[in-house]
Write a protein that holds these residues in place. Structure first.
Motif, PDB file in Angstrom:
ATOM      1  N   LEU A 161       0.802  -1.224   0.000  1.00 40.63           N
ATOM      2  CA  LEU A 161       0.000   0.000   0.000  1.00 40.63           C
ATOM      3  C   LEU A 161       0.833   1.273   0.000  1.00 40.63           C
ATOM      4  CD1 LEU A 161      -2.804  -1.003   2.554  1.00 40.63           C
ATOM      5  CD2 LEU A 161      -2.753  -1.283   0.078  1.00 40.63           C
ATOM      6  N   ARG A 162       2.154   1.126   0.107  1.00 38.32           N
ATOM      7  CA  ARG A 162       3.082   2.263   0.100  1.00 38.32           C
ATOM      8  C   ARG A 162       2.764   3.250   1.232  1.00 38.32           C
ATOM      9  NH1 ARG A 162       3.620   3.691  -6.383  1.00 38.32           N
ATOM     10  NH2 ARG A 162       3.793   1.530  -7.111  1.00 38.32           N
ATOM     11  N   LEU A 163       2.467   2.685   2.375  1.00 38.01           N
ATOM     12  CA  LEU A 163       2.200   3.487   3.567  1.00 38.01           C
ATOM     13  C   LEU A 163       3.267   3.189   4.609  1.00 38.01           C
ATOM     14  CD1 LEU A 163      -1.652   2.960   3.834  1.00 38.01           C
ATOM     15  CD2 LEU A 163      -0.483   5.013   3.034  1.00 38.01           C
ATOM     16  N   LYS A 164       3.566   4.176   5.434  1.00 40.01           N
ATOM     17  CA  LYS A 164       4.632   4.035   6.410  1.00 40.01           C
ATOM     18  C   LYS A 164       4.070   3.952   7.821  1.00 40.01           C
ATOM     19  CE  LYS A 164       9.023   6.116   7.876  1.00 40.01           C
ATOM     20  NZ  LYS A 164       9.938   7.273   7.711  1.00 40.01           N
ATOM     21  N   VAL A 165       4.546   2.975   8.587  1.00 43.67           N
ATOM     22  CA  VAL A 165       4.154   2.822   9.980  1.00 43.67           C
ATOM     23  C   VAL A 165       5.013   3.726  10.849  1.00 43.67           C
ATOM     24  CG1 VAL A 165       4.060   1.210  11.925  1.00 43.67           C
ATOM     25  CG2 VAL A 165       3.339   0.460   9.650  1.00 43.67           C
ATOM     26  N   ASN A 166       4.374   4.459  11.741  1.00 44.12           N
ATOM     27  CA  ASN A 166       5.090   5.329  12.671  1.00 44.12           C
ATOM     28  C   ASN A 166       5.658   4.454  13.793  1.00 44.12           C
ATOM     29  OD1 ASN A 166       5.896   7.189  14.671  1.00 44.12           O
ATOM     30  ND2 ASN A 166       4.336   8.648  14.043  1.00 44.12           N
ATOM     31  N   GLU A 167       6.950   4.186  13.736  1.00 45.61           N
ATOM     32  CA  GLU A 167       7.571   3.252  14.670  1.00 45.61           C
ATOM     33  C   GLU A 167       7.603   3.787  16.102  1.00 45.61           C
ATOM     34  OE1 GLU A 167      11.376   2.121  13.197  1.00 45.61           O
ATOM     35  OE2 GLU A 167      10.589   1.224  11.338  1.00 45.61           O
ATOM     36  N   THR A 168       7.625   5.096  16.274  1.00 39.43           N
ATOM     37  CA  THR A 168       7.675   5.652  17.629  1.00 39.43           C
ATOM     38  C   THR A 168       6.327   5.540  18.341  1.00 39.43           C
ATOM     39  OG1 THR A 168       7.157   7.869  16.805  1.00 39.43           O
ATOM     40  CG2 THR A 168       9.478   7.274  16.986  1.00 39.43           C
ATOM     41  N   LYS A 169       5.238   5.534  17.593  1.00 43.77           N
ATOM     42  CA  LYS A 169       3.903   5.458  18.193  1.00 43.77           C
ATOM     43  C   LYS A 169       3.304   4.063  18.128  1.00 43.77           C
ATOM     44  CE  LYS A 169       2.632  10.301  17.429  1.00 43.77           C
ATOM     45  NZ  LYS A 169       1.622  11.233  16.855  1.00 43.77           N
ATOM     46  N   SER A 170       3.882   3.177  17.350  1.00 46.62           N
ATOM     47  CA  SER A 170       3.387   1.805  17.242  1.00 46.62           C
ATOM     48  C   SER A 170       4.149   0.911  18.211  1.00 46.62           C
ATOM     49  CB  SER A 170       3.556   1.288  15.809  1.00 46.62           C
ATOM     50  OG  SER A 170       2.877   2.127  14.894  1.00 46.62           O
ATOM     51  N   ALA A 171       3.480  -0.128  18.704  1.00 41.58           N
ATOM     52  CA  ALA A 171       4.135  -1.009  19.671  1.00 41.58           C
ATOM     53  C   ALA A 171       3.342  -2.295  19.851  1.00 41.58           C
ATOM     54  CB  ALA A 171       4.286  -0.307  21.023  1.00 41.58           C
ATOM     55  N   VAL A 172       4.028  -3.308  20.371  1.00 35.88           N
ATOM     56  CA  VAL A 172       3.401  -4.547  20.832  1.00 35.88           C
ATOM     57  C   VAL A 172       3.419  -4.500  22.348  1.00 35.88           C
ATOM     58  CG1 VAL A 172       3.537  -7.063  20.859  1.00 35.88           C
ATOM     59  CG2 VAL A 172       4.204  -5.804  18.796  1.00 35.88           C
ATOM     60  N   ASP A 173       2.239  -4.531  22.965  1.00 34.31           N
ATOM     61  CA  ASP A 173       2.176  -4.324  24.404  1.00 34.31           C
ATOM     62  C   ASP A 173       0.875  -4.883  24.946  1.00 34.31           C
ATOM     63  OD1 ASP A 173       2.869  -3.483  26.937  1.00 34.31           O
ATOM     64  OD2 ASP A 173       3.343  -1.428  26.325  1.00 34.31           O
ATOM     65  N   LYS A 174       0.735  -4.821  26.258  1.00 35.11           N
ATOM     66  CA  LYS A 174      -0.526  -5.161  26.899  1.00 35.11           C
ATOM     67  C   LYS A 174      -1.537  -4.047  26.620  1.00 35.11           C
ATOM     68  CE  LYS A 174       0.412  -8.961  29.382  1.00 35.11           C
ATOM     69  NZ  LYS A 174      -0.430 -10.181  29.375  1.00 35.11           N
ATOM     70  N   PRO A 175      -2.800  -4.380  26.385  1.00 39.99           N
ATOM     71  CA  PRO A 175      -3.800  -3.335  26.129  1.00 39.99           C
ATOM     72  C   PRO A 175      -3.918  -2.327  27.259  1.00 39.99           C
ATOM     73  CG  PRO A 175      -4.677  -5.504  25.567  1.00 39.99           C
ATOM     74  CD  PRO A 175      -3.372  -5.735  26.261  1.00 39.99           C
ATOM     75  N   GLN A 176      -3.598  -2.743  28.500  1.00 42.60           N
ATOM     76  CA  GLN A 176      -3.686  -1.834  29.645  1.00 42.60           C
ATOM     77  C   GLN A 176      -2.699  -0.674  29.536  1.00 42.60           C
ATOM     78  OE1 GLN A 176      -3.618  -5.226  29.533  1.00 42.60           O
ATOM     79  NE2 GLN A 176      -3.614  -6.002  31.639  1.00 42.60           N
ATOM     80  N   ARG A 177      -1.652  -0.868  28.740  1.00 45.20           N
ATOM     81  CA  ARG A 177      -0.621   0.166  28.647  1.00 45.20           C
ATOM     82  C   ARG A 177      -0.703   0.967  27.350  1.00 45.20           C
ATOM     83  NH1 ARG A 177       2.673  -3.996  31.386  1.00 45.20           N
ATOM     84  NH2 ARG A 177       3.388  -4.818  29.379  1.00 45.20           N
ATOM     85  N   ARG A 178      -1.746   0.732  26.582  1.00 40.45           N
ATOM     86  CA  ARG A 178      -1.887   1.434  25.309  1.00 40.45           C
ATOM     87  C   ARG A 178      -3.157   2.273  25.290  1.00 40.45           C
ATOM     88  NH1 ARG A 178       2.588   2.136  23.075  1.00 40.45           N
ATOM     89  NH2 ARG A 178       1.505   2.609  21.118  1.00 40.45           N
ATOM     90  N   LYS A 179      -3.179   3.262  24.425  1.00 38.19           N
ATOM     91  CA  LYS A 179      -4.354   4.130  24.238  1.00 38.19           C
ATOM     92  C   LYS A 179      -4.983   3.820  22.897  1.00 38.19           C
ATOM     93  CE  LYS A 179      -3.712   8.564  23.397  1.00 38.19           C
ATOM     94  NZ  LYS A 179      -4.397   8.944  22.130  1.00 38.19           N
ATOM     95  N   PHE A 180      -6.299   3.608  22.895  1.00 38.42           N
ATOM     96  CA  PHE A 180      -7.020   3.349  21.654  1.00 38.42           C
ATOM     97  C   PHE A 180      -8.258   4.241  21.631  1.00 38.42           C
ATOM     98  CE2 PHE A 180      -9.854   0.301  19.109  1.00 38.42           C
ATOM     99  CZ  PHE A 180      -9.359   0.755  17.900  1.00 38.42           C
ATOM    100  N   LEU A 181      -8.238   5.234  20.734  1.00 33.61           N
ATOM    101  CA  LEU A 181      -9.360   6.154  20.566  1.00 33.61           C
ATOM    102  C   LEU A 181      -9.712   6.884  21.863  1.00 33.61           C
ATOM    103  CD1 LEU A 181     -11.608   3.901  18.289  1.00 33.61           C
ATOM    104  CD2 LEU A 181      -9.976   5.665  17.586  1.00 33.61           C
ATOM    105  N   GLY A 182      -8.694   7.183  22.660  1.00 33.97           N
ATOM    106  CA  GLY A 182      -8.897   7.912  23.901  1.00 33.97           C
ATOM    107  C   GLY A 182      -9.138   7.040  25.116  1.00 33.97           C
ATOM    108  N   PHE A 183      -9.335   5.741  24.900  1.00 38.08           N
ATOM    109  CA  PHE A 183      -9.599   4.800  25.989  1.00 38.08           C
ATOM    110  C   PHE A 183      -8.363   3.952  26.280  1.00 38.08           C
ATOM    111  CE2 PHE A 183     -13.699   5.662  24.064  1.00 38.08           C
ATOM    112  CZ  PHE A 183     -14.572   5.738  25.138  1.00 38.08           C
TER     113      PHE A 183
END
Length: 466
Positions: free
Chosen positions: A294-316
């Motif tokens: 798709l010629r799109l770039k992933v933002n490596e600083t904001k992307s991560a593999v983690d527990k959902p408790q430590r991530r923000k998704f749509l403000g939650f």
């Protein structure tokens, strides 16, 4: 037909595919017959006639009028659209049917992003917003039914609440790790050729394709200078959200083929897996797929593999309760942004009638609670209520200004005159005074509510259904 996750060594390699397991190849699968696809493609040869039909343009005009919005580069306001169309619609319709209509550049506006930096919006003219809306309404008929059930952004009957509710369900099923993917400046970097190829697979009317391409390349007007736009779909027009879903639908389909569970809202995509190792593998393969296909770039600083408790998704965010079940909470960054807005509305240095201040405050807080009402936030909102009342009392204390005015106001609110006179002449700052027992006893919670303040906790009890 569901695709197997594991592939034997004899599988056929497919470059850029998303691999959830340790595989080096993938078997191909047909998604639709050639005859069915050709039939659907042929049915859109006169799509422009449906776009300019009376029923469609009336609905588009009503939608644009309801959405309001700022003027574009020509300065025309939404309120002027009706009279403009009354006079010029026959000419516009002729240009659209002949494929000669040329959109005007969008007006570039930069707004600050919550996490820093700026988000560039492109505001089309009111006429172009009207035409884009008419085009989007017809395109939705062909694309919407085929979009993934795991896509929630900019779709009828779907939204952020449904996206995070689905995410909670996946975690409850045992997918306790998340691959949180953030696309770097997605709306600014969409490749026009890749996007138009996807649209052309379903739409055969060349006039419509030419018009969409014209909107993509119409350019932007910034500081009076027109700049060409060689990539991206400027945020701000009715067509941009649909085009973004068309662009990312291929990613959705690929994830489904591989058996992944995920929740995507526009360019925010969370894929849920059962182990950190699986998450890291998926992150690598998804990144390669987005780059290569798709010629799109992933933002490596904001992307991560983690527990959902430590991530923000749509403000939650999430937490695990005592029973071991995942629950929603409001993320700390969302709370901080909310408090910044409250500070602006309750700034005691800004002269404003208390009734007007409370009206604006209630508008903002009610909308915020309606959005976050599915989270467990009762205790949080009670604390925020106390903090907001503290700020409102500081505003009222400053509005009283003079010692005499403060003394009289306190007496009216039931404070003994001698005590009111002593307190009115205090040299303490506004913030300390507003938290004092005497002001809490005079400007009570009930009096603030009678004045018009709607506590967040009251609104929350009406909307909390999760």
């Amino acid at each position: 037909m569901r695709r197997e996750q594991k592939t034997p060594e004899g599988g056929w390699p497919v470059e850029g595919r998303v691999e959830p397991e340790r595989i080096q190849g993938a078997r191909s699968i047909a998604t639709a017959s050639e005859s069915r696809r050709d039939n659907a493609h042929g049915m859109t040869r006169k799509l422009m006639e449906r776009i300019v039909s009376n029923a469609n343009v009336i609905a588009a005009n009503k939608r644009v009028q309801g959405n309001k919005g700022a003027p574009g580069v020509d300065g025309m306001a939404v309120e002027e659209l009706q009279s403009y169309l009354h006079e010029h619609w026959p000419q516009l319709k002729k240009q659209l049917l002949e494929g000669t209509y040329q959109p005007k550049p969008v007006r570039r506006v930069a707004i600050p992003k919550p996490d820093g930096g700026e988000r560039k919006l492109g505001i089309p003219t009111v006429v172009d917003r009207f035409i884009q809306q008419a085009v989007a309404q017809e395109l939705m008929r062909w694309f919407e039914p085929t979009f993934s059930n795991s896509s929630y952004g900019f779709r009828p009957g779907r939204g952020a609440k449904e996206a995070v509710t689905a995410a909670i369900g996946y975690v409850e099923q045992g997918y306790r790790w998340v691959v949180d993917i953030d696309l770097e400046k997605f709306f600014d970097r969409v490749n026009h050729d890749v996007l138009m190829a996807k649209v052309a697979r379903r739409i055969s009317d060349k006039r419509v394709l030419k018009l969409i391409r014209a909107y993509l390349t119409s350019g932007v007007m910034e500081n009076g200078v027109k700049q060409a736009s060689e990539e991206g779909t400027p945020q701000g027009g009715p067509l941009s959200p649909l085009l973004s879903n068309i662009m990312l639908d291929e990613l959705d389909k690929e994830l489904e083929k591989r058996g992944h569970v995920f929740s995507r809202y526009a360019d925010d995509c969370n894929i849920y897996v059962k182990s950190k190792r699986a998450g890291e593998r998926v992150m690598r393969s998804v990144t390669a797929y987005l780059n290569n296909r798709l010629r799109l770039k992933v933002n490596e600083t904001k992307s991560a593999v983690d527990k959902p408790q430590r991530r923000k998704f749509l403000g939650f965010s999430m937490y695990i309760n005592k029973e071991g079940k995942p629950r929603l909470r409001v993320h700390e960054k969302s709370v901080n942004r909310f408090k910044d807005k409250v500070r602006e509305l309750t700034n005691r240095n800004k002269s404003m009638l208390m009734e007007k201040r409370l009206f604006k405050l209630n508008q903002m807080t009610t909308g915020w609670v309606n959005y976050f009402g599915i989270a467990d936030a009762e205790k949080l909102l009670q604390k925020l209520d106390e903090w907001i009342r503290h700020r409102l009392r500081a505003c009222i204390w400053k509005q009283w200004k003079t010692i005499n005015c403060r003394r009289k106001s306190l007496v009216k609110l039931g404070i003994p005159e001698e005590k009111a006179g002593m307190f009115a002449s205090t040299s303490k700052g506004y913030w300390k005074v507003s938290n004092s027992p005497i002001l809490k006893c005079s400007i009570t919670n009930a009096r603030l509510e009678k004045k018009g303040f709607i506590p967040l906790s009251h609104s929350y009890r009406k909307v909390h259904v999760f």
